[in-house]
Design a protein around this motif. Sequence first.
Motif, mmCIF file in Angstrom:
data_model
loop_
_atom_site.group_PDB
_atom_site.id
_atom_site.type_symbol
_atom_site.label_atom_id
_atom_site.label_comp_id
_atom_site.label_asym_id
_atom_site.label_seq_id
_atom_site.Cartn_x
_atom_site.Cartn_y
_atom_site.Cartn_z
ATOM 1 N N TYR A 70 0.799 -1.225 0.000
ATOM 2 C CA TYR A 70 0.000 0.000 0.000
ATOM 3 C C TYR A 70 0.831 1.273 0.000
ATOM 4 C CZ TYR A 70 -4.251 -2.649 1.114
ATOM 5 O OH TYR A 70 -5.320 -3.504 1.068
ATOM 6 N N ILE A 71 2.056 1.192 0.507
ATOM 7 C CA ILE A 71 2.847 2.400 0.712
ATOM 8 C C ILE A 71 4.026 2.460 -0.259
ATOM 9 C CG2 ILE A 71 2.235 2.829 3.113
ATOM 10 C CD1 ILE A 71 4.575 1.158 3.992
ATOM 11 N N SER A 72 4.338 3.646 -0.728
ATOM 12 C CA SER A 72 5.494 3.843 -1.594
ATOM 13 C C SER A 72 6.764 3.713 -0.760
ATOM 14 C CB SER A 72 5.413 5.232 -2.245
ATOM 15 O OG SER A 72 6.484 5.415 -3.120
ATOM 16 N N LEU A 73 7.775 3.094 -1.354
ATOM 17 C CA LEU A 73 9.016 2.817 -0.638
ATOM 18 C C LEU A 73 10.222 3.322 -1.421
ATOM 19 C CD1 LEU A 73 8.258 -0.924 0.184
ATOM 20 C CD2 LEU A 73 8.073 1.006 1.778
ATOM 21 N N GLU A 92 6.065 2.439 -6.848
ATOM 22 C CA GLU A 92 4.625 2.592 -7.057
ATOM 23 C C GLU A 92 3.845 1.499 -6.324
ATOM 24 O OE1 GLU A 92 1.356 2.385 -10.663
ATOM 25 O OE2 GLU A 92 3.481 2.484 -11.162
ATOM 26 N N PRO A 93 2.978 1.886 -5.368
ATOM 27 C CA PRO A 93 2.179 0.899 -4.662
ATOM 28 C C PRO A 93 1.388 0.010 -5.629
ATOM 29 C CG PRO A 93 2.027 3.006 -3.565
ATOM 30 C CD PRO A 93 2.754 3.246 -4.867
ATOM 31 N N PHE A 94 1.290 -1.262 -5.278
ATOM 32 C CA PHE A 94 0.533 -2.295 -5.992
ATOM 33 C C PHE A 94 1.119 -2.684 -7.345
ATOM 34 C CE2 PHE A 94 -2.549 -0.154 -3.218
ATOM 35 C CZ PHE A 94 -2.875 -1.226 -2.403
ATOM 36 N N SER A 95 2.215 -2.104 -7.753
ATOM 37 C CA SER A 95 2.801 -2.398 -9.057
ATOM 38 C C SER A 95 3.414 -3.801 -9.065
ATOM 39 C CB SER A 95 3.890 -1.373 -9.394
ATOM 40 O OG SER A 95 4.557 -1.742 -10.579
ATOM 41 N N GLU A 96 3.266 -4.484 -10.180
ATOM 42 C CA GLU A 96 3.909 -5.782 -10.367
ATOM 43 C C GLU A 96 5.162 -5.660 -11.223
ATOM 44 O OE1 GLU A 96 1.246 -8.999 -11.327
ATOM 45 O OE2 GLU A 96 -0.236 -8.277 -9.880
ATOM 46 N N ARG A 97 5.579 -4.425 -11.484
ATOM 47 C CA ARG A 97 6.823 -4.191 -12.230
ATOM 48 C C ARG A 97 7.990 -4.716 -11.408
ATOM 49 N NH1 ARG A 97 10.973 -0.392 -12.275
ATOM 50 N NH2 ARG A 97 10.023 0.810 -10.594
ATOM 51 N N VAL A 98 8.858 -5.464 -12.060
ATOM 52 C CA VAL A 98 10.028 -6.011 -11.382
ATOM 53 C C VAL A 98 11.062 -4.901 -11.193
ATOM 54 C CG1 VAL A 98 11.949 -7.642 -11.581
ATOM 55 C CG2 VAL A 98 9.638 -8.332 -12.266
ATOM 56 N N ILE A 99 11.555 -4.792 -9.971
ATOM 57 C CA ILE A 99 12.578 -3.811 -9.626
ATOM 58 C C ILE A 99 13.847 -4.603 -9.320
ATOM 59 C CG2 ILE A 99 13.261 -1.990 -8.021
ATOM 60 C CD1 ILE A 99 10.147 -1.642 -7.528
ATOM 61 N N ALA A 100 14.846 -4.461 -10.164
ATOM 62 C CA ALA A 100 16.066 -5.261 -10.049
ATOM 63 C C ALA A 100 17.204 -4.470 -9.412
ATOM 64 C CB ALA A 100 16.488 -5.749 -11.428
ATOM 65 N N SER A 101 18.089 -5.199 -8.761
ATOM 66 C CA SER A 101 19.258 -4.569 -8.133
ATOM 67 C C SER A 101 20.253 -4.057 -9.169
ATOM 68 C CB SER A 101 19.947 -5.551 -7.190
ATOM 69 O OG SER A 101 20.390 -6.709 -7.869
ATOM 70 N N GLN A 102 20.207 -4.592 -10.366
ATOM 71 C CA GLN A 102 21.125 -4.208 -11.453
ATOM 72 C C GLN A 102 22.575 -4.488 -11.082
ATOM 73 O OE1 GLN A 102 20.145 -0.212 -12.729
ATOM 74 N NE2 GLN A 102 17.987 -0.729 -12.992
ATOM 75 N N GLY A 103 22.785 -5.622 -10.480
ATOM 76 C CA GLY A 103 24.108 -6.083 -10.066
ATOM 77 C C GLY A 103 23.964 -6.990 -8.866
ATOM 78 N N ASP A 104 25.031 -7.678 -8.531
ATOM 79 C CA ASP A 104 24.990 -8.591 -7.391
ATOM 80 C C ASP A 104 25.017 -7.820 -6.074
ATOM 81 O OD1 ASP A 104 24.953 -10.671 -9.152
ATOM 82 O OD2 ASP A 104 27.046 -11.251 -8.847
ATOM 83 N N VAL A 105 24.027 -8.102 -5.234
ATOM 84 C CA VAL A 105 23.924 -7.523 -3.893
ATOM 85 C C VAL A 105 23.533 -8.633 -2.930
ATOM 86 C CG1 VAL A 105 23.338 -5.202 -4.726
ATOM 87 C CG2 VAL A 105 21.519 -6.808 -4.203
ATOM 88 N N SER A 106 23.643 -8.375 -1.646
ATOM 89 C CA SER A 106 23.270 -9.388 -0.665
ATOM 90 C C SER A 106 22.137 -8.935 0.251
ATOM 91 C CB SER A 106 24.476 -9.800 0.180
ATOM 92 O OG SER A 106 24.952 -8.704 0.907
#
Length: 135
Positions: A70-73, A92-106
């Motif tokens: 529900y909340i923007s982050l 964007e709240p409720f979005s199913e868009r994939v948000i990628a790290s764009q590189g290796d992170v842990s």
Amino acid sequence: MTTSVMAEMRKERVTITTASGRHDFQVEITATDADRSMGLMFRKSLARRAGMLFAYPKSFEITMWMKNTYISLDMIFIRKDGRVHRIEKGTEPFSERVIASQGDVSAVLEVAAGVADEIGLKPGDRIEHAFFTGK
């Protein structure tokens, strides 16, 4: 997520160091795959100095989304050494868009939208928590 499940999630301090200084946050730590799958879904608010830390045992390309959130982050993608790799601001709240790290992170630290700008967070800034190497 039920209140009883949310209450079981461990809370710890995370310190973010930027050019503007040290900023302490009280964050929930995802300890299980179930915790990571649920994340901050169904929450209707998040305090300005709160968040959730998604920590993984190895580094890889991490992907997130906002389904049922529900909340923007602001999503902060963090390398194993605790350095910020990338920031995705104002998701964007409720979005199913994939948000990628764009590189290796842990790890990924989720905080309320706008907090990254408030504290002047930039790639290369340091996140301090016992999870990160040398802490």
